[in-house]
Design a protein around this motif. Structure first.
Motif, PDB file in Angstrom:
ATOM      1  N   ARG A   1      57.679  16.512  18.830  1.00  0.00           N
ATOM      2  CA  ARG A   1      57.914  17.942  18.951  1.00  0.00           C
ATOM      3  C   ARG A   1      56.753  18.730  18.351  1.00  0.00           C
ATOM      4  O   ARG A   1      56.244  18.387  17.283  1.00  0.00           O
ATOM      5  N   LEU A   2      56.366  19.792  19.037  1.00  0.00           N
ATOM      6  CA  LEU A   2      55.279  20.631  18.550  1.00  0.00           C
ATOM      7  C   LEU A   2      55.598  21.201  17.176  1.00  0.00           C
ATOM      8  O   LEU A   2      54.751  21.203  16.276  1.00  0.00           O
ATOM      9  N   TYR A   3      56.836  21.683  16.984  1.00  0.00           N
ATOM     10  CA  TYR A   3      57.175  22.298  15.700  1.00  0.00           C
ATOM     11  C   TYR A   3      57.119  21.289  14.553  1.00  0.00           C
ATOM     12  O   TYR A   3      56.766  21.645  13.419  1.00  0.00           O
ATOM     13  N   HIS A   4      57.441  20.029  14.825  1.00  0.00           N
ATOM     14  CA  HIS A   4      57.386  19.005  13.783  1.00  0.00           C
ATOM     15  C   HIS A   4      55.931  18.682  13.421  1.00  0.00           C
ATOM     16  O   HIS A   4      55.587  18.576  12.236  1.00  0.00           O
ATOM     17  N   LEU A   5      55.088  18.560  14.433  1.00  0.00           N
ATOM     18  CA  LEU A   5      53.669  18.287  14.195  1.00  0.00           C
ATOM     19  C   LEU A   5      53.012  19.423  13.421  1.00  0.00           C
ATOM     20  O   LEU A   5      52.288  19.208  12.435  1.00  0.00           O
ATOM     21  N   LEU A   6      53.278  20.646  13.861  1.00  0.00           N
ATOM     22  CA  LEU A   6      52.652  21.810  13.226  1.00  0.00           C
ATOM     23  C   LEU A   6      53.219  22.053  11.835  1.00  0.00           C
ATOM     24  O   LEU A   6      52.480  22.382  10.896  1.00  0.00           O
ATOM     25  N   GLY A   7      54.534  21.880  11.677  1.00  0.00           N
ATOM     26  CA  GLY A   7      55.156  22.061  10.368  1.00  0.00           C
ATOM     27  C   GLY A   7      54.629  21.071   9.344  1.00  0.00           C
ATOM     28  O   GLY A   7      54.327  21.441   8.197  1.00  0.00           O
ATOM     29  N   ASN A   8      54.470  19.812   9.740  1.00  0.00           N
ATOM     30  CA  ASN A   8      53.933  18.800   8.831  1.00  0.00           C
ATOM     31  C   ASN A   8      52.461  19.033   8.526  1.00  0.00           C
ATOM     32  O   ASN A   8      51.993  18.766   7.415  1.00  0.00           O
ATOM     33  N   THR A   9      51.721  19.529   9.505  1.00  0.00           N
ATOM     34  CA  THR A   9      50.314  19.879   9.278  1.00  0.00           C
ATOM     35  C   THR A   9      50.189  20.939   8.194  1.00  0.00           C
ATOM     36  O   THR A   9      49.383  20.815   7.262  1.00  0.00           O
ATOM     37  N   VAL A  10      51.006  21.973   8.309  1.00  0.00           N
ATOM     38  CA  VAL A  10      50.987  23.051   7.309  1.00  0.00           C
ATOM     39  C   VAL A  10      51.415  22.531   5.944  1.00  0.00           C
ATOM     40  O   VAL A  10      50.807  22.862   4.920  1.00  0.00           O
ATOM     41  N   PHE A  11      52.443  21.689   5.921  1.00  0.00           N
ATOM     42  CA  PHE A  11      52.926  21.142   4.648  1.00  0.00           C
ATOM     43  C   PHE A  11      51.834  20.367   3.922  1.00  0.00           C
ATOM     44  O   PHE A  11      51.621  20.556   2.723  1.00  0.00           O
ATOM     45  N   VAL A  12      51.129  19.505   4.635  1.00  0.00           N
ATOM     46  CA  VAL A  12      50.067  18.703   4.007  1.00  0.00           C
ATOM     47  C   VAL A  12      48.982  19.605   3.422  1.00  0.00           C
ATOM     48  O   VAL A  12      48.536  19.419   2.284  1.00  0.00           O
ATOM     49  N   LEU A  13      48.556  20.608   4.187  1.00  0.00           N
ATOM     50  CA  LEU A  13      47.490  21.494   3.718  1.00  0.00           C
ATOM     51  C   LEU A  13      47.948  22.353   2.543  1.00  0.00           C
ATOM     52  O   LEU A  13      47.203  22.557   1.572  1.00  0.00           O
ATOM     53  N   GLN A  14      49.178  22.843   2.604  1.00  0.00           N
ATOM     54  CA  GLN A  14      49.689  23.652   1.488  1.00  0.00           C
ATOM     55  C   GLN A  14      49.902  22.795   0.246  1.00  0.00           C
ATOM     56  O   GLN A  14      49.692  23.262  -0.876  1.00  0.00           O
ATOM     57  N   LEU A  15      50.281  21.531   0.444  1.00  0.00           N
ATOM     58  CA  LEU A  15      50.452  20.623  -0.688  1.00  0.00           C
ATOM     59  C   LEU A  15      49.118  20.396  -1.403  1.00  0.00           C
ATOM     60  O   LEU A  15      49.072  20.311  -2.639  1.00  0.00           O
ATOM     61  N   VAL A  16      48.034  20.315  -0.624  1.00  0.00           N
ATOM     62  CA  VAL A  16      46.696  20.177  -1.215  1.00  0.00           C
ATOM     63  C   VAL A  16      46.409  21.350  -2.141  1.00  0.00           C
ATOM     64  O   VAL A  16      45.897  21.179  -3.261  1.00  0.00           O
ATOM     65  N   PHE A  17      46.779  22.557  -1.718  1.00  0.00           N
ATOM     66  CA  PHE A  17      46.520  23.747  -2.532  1.00  0.00           C
ATOM     67  C   PHE A  17      47.445  23.811  -3.744  1.00  0.00           C
ATOM     68  O   PHE A  17      47.028  24.239  -4.826  1.00  0.00           O
ATOM     69  N   VAL A  18      48.701  23.413  -3.562  1.00  0.00           N
ATOM     70  CA  VAL A  18      49.643  23.440  -4.691  1.00  0.00           C
ATOM     71  C   VAL A  18      49.213  22.447  -5.768  1.00  0.00           C
ATOM     72  O   VAL A  18      49.255  22.760  -6.967  1.00  0.00           O
ATOM     73  N   ILE A  19      48.794  21.256  -5.351  1.00  0.00           N
ATOM     74  CA  ILE A  19      48.293  20.276  -6.324  1.00  0.00           C
ATOM     75  C   ILE A  19      46.966  20.750  -6.910  1.00  0.00           C
ATOM     76  O   ILE A  19      46.733  20.665  -8.120  1.00  0.00           O
ATOM     77  N   GLY A  20      46.116  21.287  -6.038  1.00  0.00           N
ATOM     78  CA  GLY A  20      44.798  21.738  -6.490  1.00  0.00           C
ATOM     79  C   GLY A  20      44.850  22.867  -7.500  1.00  0.00           C
ATOM     80  O   GLY A  20      44.005  22.946  -8.399  1.00  0.00           O
ATOM     81  N   MET A  21      45.854  23.749  -7.383  1.00  0.00           N
ATOM     82  CA  MET A  21      45.927  24.878  -8.313  1.00  0.00           C
ATOM     83  C   MET A  21      46.201  24.427  -9.743  1.00  0.00           C
ATOM     84  O   MET A  21      45.874  25.134 -10.693  1.00  0.00           O
ATOM     85  N   TRP A  22      46.776  23.232  -9.890  1.00  0.00           N
ATOM     86  CA  TRP A  22      47.033  22.680 -11.222  1.00  0.00           C
ATOM     87  C   TRP A  22      45.863  21.825 -11.705  1.00  0.00           C
ATOM     88  O   TRP A  22      45.531  21.830 -12.900  1.00  0.00           O
ATOM     89  N   ILE A  23      45.245  21.110 -10.776  1.00  0.00           N
ATOM     90  CA  ILE A  23      44.151  20.215 -11.154  1.00  0.00           C
ATOM     91  C   ILE A  23      42.830  20.967 -11.333  1.00  0.00           C
ATOM     92  O   ILE A  23      42.089  20.735 -12.288  1.00  0.00           O
ATOM     93  N   ALA A  24      42.531  21.872 -10.383  1.00  0.00           N
ATOM     94  CA  ALA A  24      41.253  22.601 -10.416  1.00  0.00           C
ATOM     95  C   ALA A  24      41.481  24.078 -10.113  1.00  0.00           C
ATOM     96  O   ALA A  24      41.144  24.563  -9.027  1.00  0.00           O
ATOM     97  N   PRO A  25      42.071  24.826 -11.061  1.00  0.00           N
ATOM     98  CA  PRO A  25      42.387  26.236 -10.818  1.00  0.00           C
ATOM     99  C   PRO A  25      41.165  27.086 -10.484  1.00  0.00           C
ATOM    100  O   PRO A  25      41.277  28.054  -9.730  1.00  0.00           O
ATOM    101  N   ASP A  26      39.989  26.739 -11.016  1.00  0.00           N
ATOM    102  CA  ASP A  26      38.785  27.520 -10.736  1.00  0.00           C
ATOM    103  C   ASP A  26      38.391  27.450  -9.267  1.00  0.00           C
ATOM    104  O   ASP A  26      37.752  28.365  -8.743  1.00  0.00           O
ATOM    105  N   VAL A  27      38.776  26.350  -8.619  1.00  0.00           N
ATOM    106  CA  VAL A  27      38.435  26.161  -7.208  1.00  0.00           C
ATOM    107  C   VAL A  27      39.506  26.765  -6.300  1.00  0.00           C
ATOM    108  O   VAL A  27      39.192  27.395  -5.291  1.00  0.00           O
TER     109      VAL A  27
END
Length: 434
Positions: A136-162
């Protein structure tokens, strides 16, 4: 026959993973992952080219495995007018005062256009020749967004300056950093939520989907994006209106009503500061800028504009009454300035026919496409938008265009029937295609 079904299942699983990977990479290529200009350009141009070619290869693999190119077209005005917009943009290189910049922006928009065509075409072909598949398109796109947002959520704790961007003289930190404009990141979060909501409808075990949505919502909150907050609230109320379960409807309304005042106070009003309220009322200075563009810039080139993604003869539009800007922060104003009234007329008709086409779709498709459209249209009124400088909002809009354009043809040529009989004897036995 059972082994054939197992073979099909293996093929579909592999195809699903490949479609997810190329969609993830395509969206990721819009981010600025390095401060090195050469690396960034390599990712944005060469990387997207590789992903675009991959979309063609995956489509061809599906055809070779067990289908034929039997798709036809409907709602034809939507893609034709979009191609007219691209054609006018291409011609505008001849009068752009920076044809290199115009050409680069046009090329990246055309890249995503080709990618969207083959990506959606792959999904449509699967619908025809692998009936009952779970891709399903919505499943592919939803998971794509989740992975990218997860990178930022983890990154904000590991490297806040970036991963954080300081605004308002360093008083406010917004998720996005140098990698992505916070408002664009917030729009991406809205698209992800709109898509994953459909997984809530589809899956009995909803826990993992809820976790994904909460992560994305948290990322959206940290971006501090006002327009994205409004978009996600509209999406939620849109889905509330669709459900017939009154208990669920009132429960969701209650939760949203409880959260909304705090979200509005902290994100939109920024803590209740009077100066921030004035800032909101002027759309953070955009209204004076748009007024200056119309009064001072537009009369210079009213019919055909300054060239694709150009808003002045110089690199920046400068007025004595507002800040200098390279883009308009409104996708329709952007078209007006770079392609004039002729370009704007084409774009307005294109949007009209696209919206009309969406409303004629089956219920699930219509709800999904409207859900994706809400955040990118709201973003279009305050940021790059669907006709602005290259961004993933354009990609999502192009996916919408082809989702309402491509359909299965009820007619197969004699050659197609012969080829299909050789590839898929199971379809003949089931009498589902021939």
């Amino acid at each position: 026959m059972e082994s054939l079904a197992h073979k099909h299942q293996h093929f579909l699983k592999k195809t699903n993973n490949q479609l997810f990977i190329i969609l993830l990479l395509m969206v990721a290529c819009f981010f600025t992952w390095s401060e090195n200009v050469a690396i960034t350009r390599g990712i944005k141009v060469v990387g997207r080219m590789g992903v675009m070619i991959s979309s063609i290869l995956i489509y061809q693999k599906i055809i070779n495995y067990g289908s034929v190119n039997s798709l036809a077209y409907k709602n034809i005005f939507s893609p034709i007018l979009y191609m007219a917009y691209l054609t006018l943009g291409f011609i505008s290189f001849s009068w752009s005062t920076n044809p290199g910049f115009s050409a680069l922006q046009w090329f990246m928009t055309f890249q995503s256009f080709v990618f969207a065509y083959f990506f959606v075409k792959s999904l449509k072909i699967l619908d025809v020749y692998f009936e009952g598949h779970s891709i399903r398109l919505y499943h592919l796109l939803g998971n794509t967004v989740f992975v990218l947002q997860l990178v930022f959520v983890i990154g904000m704790w590991i490297a806040p300056d970036v991963f954080f961007r300081l605004t308002d003289g360093g008083e406010e930190a917004r998720l996005g950093g140098t990698l992505m404009n916070p408002n664009e990141l917030g729009m991406l979060a809205g698209v992800g939520c709109a898509c994953l909501i459909f997984d809530l409808y589809r899956f009995k075990n909803k826990a993992w989907t809820i976790i994904k949505i909460l992560v994305i919502m948290y990322a959206l909150y940290m971006t501090g994006s006002r327009s994205s907050l409004i978009g996600i609230l509209l999406i939620i109320f849109f889905h509330i209106n669709q459900t017939k379960k009154k208990t669920l409807k009132f429960a969701i309304i209650g939760v949203v009503a409880a959260i909304t005042p705090f979200a509005v106070y902290s994100i939109i009003l920024k803590g209740g500061d009077q100066s921030r309220l004035e800032e909101v009322m002027s759309l953070t200075g955009r209204l004076p800028f748009w007024k200056a563009l119309i009064n001072e810039g537009l009369p210079r080139e009213p019919l055909l504009g300054f060239g694709f993604m150009r808003i002045d003869y110089k690199e920046f539009f400068q007025s004595a009454h507002t800040y200098p800007g390279k883009m308009t922060h409104n996708t329709f104003m952007q078209v007006l300035m770079n392609l004039g009234f002729i370009g704007l007329t084409i774009v307005l008709f294109q949007v009209f026919f696209t919206l009309k086409s969406i409303l004629s779709q089956p219920k699930e498709t219509k709800l999904m496409l409207i859900g994706i459209l809400i955040p990118i249209i709201i973003n279009s009124f305050t940021e790059f938008g669907i006709f602005g400088e290259s961004n993933y909002g354009i990609l999502f809009y192009q996916i919408i265009i082809f989702s309402v354009t491509l359909k299965n043809s009820s007619y197969l040529t004699r050659l197609q029937k012969i080829v299909l009989k050789r590839k898929r004897p199971d379809l003949i036995e089931e009498n589902s295609i021939l």
